[in-house]
Design a protein around this motif. Sequence first.
Motif, mmCIF file in Angstrom:
data_model
loop_
_atom_site.group_PDB
_atom_site.id
_atom_site.type_symbol
_atom_site.label_atom_id
_atom_site.label_comp_id
_atom_site.label_asym_id
_atom_site.label_seq_id
_atom_site.Cartn_x
_atom_site.Cartn_y
_atom_site.Cartn_z
ATOM 1 N N SER A 76 56.262 50.506 25.718
ATOM 2 C CA SER A 76 57.251 50.016 24.755
ATOM 3 C C SER A 76 56.761 48.743 24.075
ATOM 4 C CB SER A 76 58.578 49.739 25.464
ATOM 5 O OG SER A 76 58.459 48.586 26.280
ATOM 6 N N ASP A 77 57.482 48.334 23.041
ATOM 7 C CA ASP A 77 57.101 47.127 22.298
ATOM 8 C C ASP A 77 57.437 45.853 23.074
ATOM 9 O OD1 ASP A 77 59.848 47.175 22.120
ATOM 10 O OD2 ASP A 77 59.940 47.290 19.933
ATOM 11 N N GLN A 78 58.070 45.988 24.244
ATOM 12 C CA GLN A 78 58.360 44.833 25.088
ATOM 13 C C GLN A 78 57.206 44.514 26.043
ATOM 14 O OE1 GLN A 78 62.020 45.890 27.050
ATOM 15 N NE2 GLN A 78 63.292 45.244 25.322
ATOM 16 N N VAL A 79 56.121 45.280 25.958
ATOM 17 C CA VAL A 79 54.978 45.099 26.851
ATOM 18 C C VAL A 79 53.823 44.452 26.091
ATOM 19 C CG1 VAL A 79 53.268 46.251 28.315
ATOM 20 C CG2 VAL A 79 55.636 47.071 28.267
ATOM 21 N N GLU A 80 53.364 43.317 26.616
ATOM 22 C CA GLU A 80 52.205 42.638 26.043
ATOM 23 C C GLU A 80 50.969 42.994 26.854
ATOM 24 O OE1 GLU A 80 50.684 38.106 24.863
ATOM 25 O OE2 GLU A 80 52.563 38.400 25.958
ATOM 26 N N THR A 81 49.902 43.397 26.172
ATOM 27 C CA THR A 81 48.664 43.787 26.846
ATOM 28 C C THR A 81 47.586 42.740 26.617
ATOM 29 O OG1 THR A 81 47.858 45.056 24.947
ATOM 30 C CG2 THR A 81 49.219 46.223 26.562
ATOM 31 N N TRP A 82 46.652 42.650 27.553
ATOM 32 C CA TRP A 82 45.605 41.616 27.488
ATOM 33 C C TRP A 82 44.443 42.006 28.390
ATOM 34 C CZ3 TRP A 82 43.728 38.718 31.590
ATOM 35 C CH2 TRP A 82 42.934 37.596 31.269
ATOM 36 N N CYS A 83 43.249 41.531 28.043
ATOM 37 C CA CYS A 83 42.122 41.601 28.971
ATOM 38 C C CYS A 83 41.303 40.325 28.812
ATOM 39 C CB CYS A 83 41.260 42.840 28.739
ATOM 40 S SG CYS A 83 40.363 42.858 27.169
ATOM 41 N N GLY A 84 40.605 39.933 29.864
ATOM 42 C CA GLY A 84 39.838 38.692 29.826
ATOM 43 C C GLY A 84 38.726 38.698 30.858
ATOM 44 N N ILE A 85 37.756 37.809 30.654
ATOM 45 C CA ILE A 85 36.581 37.737 31.515
ATOM 46 C C ILE A 85 36.784 36.700 32.615
ATOM 47 C CG2 ILE A 85 34.113 37.226 31.608
ATOM 48 C CD1 ILE A 85 34.729 39.785 30.120
ATOM 49 N N MET A 86 36.567 37.121 33.851
ATOM 50 C CA MET A 86 36.663 36.223 34.999
ATOM 51 C C MET A 86 35.265 35.967 35.563
ATOM 52 S SD MET A 86 40.089 37.648 36.884
ATOM 53 C CE MET A 86 41.656 37.665 36.004
ATOM 54 N N PRO A 87 34.946 34.717 35.906
ATOM 55 C CA PRO A 87 33.607 34.385 36.399
ATOM 56 C C PRO A 87 33.541 34.446 37.926
ATOM 57 C CG PRO A 87 34.810 32.365 35.913
ATOM 58 C CD PRO A 87 35.778 33.502 35.688
ATOM 59 N N LEU A 88 32.889 35.457 38.451
ATOM 60 C CA LEU A 88 32.826 35.661 39.897
ATOM 61 C C LEU A 88 31.517 35.137 40.461
ATOM 62 C CD1 LEU A 88 34.171 36.989 42.419
ATOM 63 C CD2 LEU A 88 32.874 39.055 41.850
ATOM 64 N N SER A 89 31.598 34.261 41.441
ATOM 65 C CA SER A 89 30.405 33.770 42.117
ATOM 66 C C SER A 89 29.957 34.795 43.156
ATOM 67 C CB SER A 89 30.685 32.425 42.793
ATOM 68 O OG SER A 89 31.439 32.612 43.979
ATOM 69 N N PRO A 90 28.714 34.727 43.645
ATOM 70 C CA PRO A 90 28.210 35.742 44.576
ATOM 71 C C PRO A 90 28.894 35.748 45.938
ATOM 72 C CG PRO A 90 26.398 34.522 43.566
ATOM 73 C CD PRO A 90 27.656 33.789 43.242
ATOM 74 N N ASP A 91 29.489 34.626 46.350
ATOM 75 C CA ASP A 91 30.147 34.568 47.656
ATOM 76 C C ASP A 91 31.657 34.406 47.540
ATOM 77 O OD1 ASP A 91 30.387 31.929 46.869
ATOM 78 O OD2 ASP A 91 28.883 31.175 48.262
#
Length: 444
Positions: free
Chosen positions: A370-385
């Motif tokens: 529906s038009d009440q839903v906001e969508t998004w994607c983004g980059i997260m920086p993951l360290s090796p540990d």
Amino acid sequence: MKLSKICRMQHVAVIGGGIIGLTSAYELSKHFKVTLIEKEKDVCLGTSYQNGGCINVEYIAPVNSYLSFPSVLKSSLLSLVSNSSSNTFFHPKAILEPNFLLWLKHFFSNTSRERILYHSEGMKQMGAAIQPLMEEIFDELELDRLQHNFKYTPGLRLHINPDPKAEISRNKELFDQILEKTYLSGTELEKVKNNSGIKNIDNYNLGYLEPRDITVNTRSLGLSLKEKLTERGVTILQDEVLKYEMKDAKINAISLKSGNMLQADLFVVAAGYGSNSMMKQLGIKLPLMPIKAYSLHKSKSKIAENWKYTVNIDSKVSGLFTPYKENKDSFGLRVTGIRDMNGNDPTMNKIRLNHLIQVAQHFTGEDWKSDQVETWCGIMPLSPDDFPIIGKTEKYSNLFLNCGHGFRGTAWSLPSARLLSQILISSETFCFQPEFASPQRFGI
């Protein structure tokens, strides 16, 4: 605001206006003159914009304990061939990302039982610092809790397991020596499921309850921090760092896209995955993996009013559901999930997004198109540990890092900022042991 007598004449430039940069500026402004630089038109428009907002105080399982590359490669291949859903997707172009092999090397070197338990202890220490620091910032800045969805919301993790008793036994044997957890199965789990408000979870037979978890609206908190920091004399620049001016293993100034030159005594890079390219021109290799995550936010959700937990539901595409009380009469629900390892590509994949939408609709019974839903994607920086990189670099005496928070940026923002501040003022006490987050563990 009174400044430290020792540090008040020193100027710190913080690069990055996400929740990590903002909380860093907040802590450092108690002791230094601070300038914050953010290249976007406003703060918290990157990874901080629409993340889950769930603060897992008790979650102590490093990514090395559950991310299996053979399984990821298999599910990714099936997904490429058939467009089937998969929780973590690996694309070959991720190999071309700077420092990928370095990240992979450190990832596998931290998969032993000894290293997993070591970082679990660090996560426990950081988790213990979160609640008092969150209470402190809301009290000190007089922030409205309802406005920022700041509340104690128990966390629940649901799994389907062929032998839940054996899985509980394995987890207790591994992790309970660090932090005793609450495991649910049988009658206990059924009671929690029946009171949860979640639909279609009858076949889930294993649960983990985290009663001390917290929720907060990261974007909202970031905007309030921006306002309060400005009131306290912190300069916030909408600009981009182009070049560093160095001399004798020290950074003297940075050239900005606006044409200005900013001089400072100390420099802090807290720019998420963007920290990688910033360090490259300084001859420093950061072992960070860009992970693209997706989220949905539904306003006026009828089911959210009765949602008792922030819940992570394990399925082909796992979903983290976070309830929001948006005002006195309206409730919202946020769903985050999916991990795409396909390089630093911020483009939204509609197929992957639809997989998350299907999960949201399945467990809520609501329409998420529906038009009440906001969508998004983004980059997260993951360290090796799966632990952030916080502290001074070896190469430059006045260059400090606060990055690599992976999926836990909001949760770890305040302890990370407090530790950074304690390091810069040469404190004798720390909110958690700095060795866990030291850049030296990666030779930085």
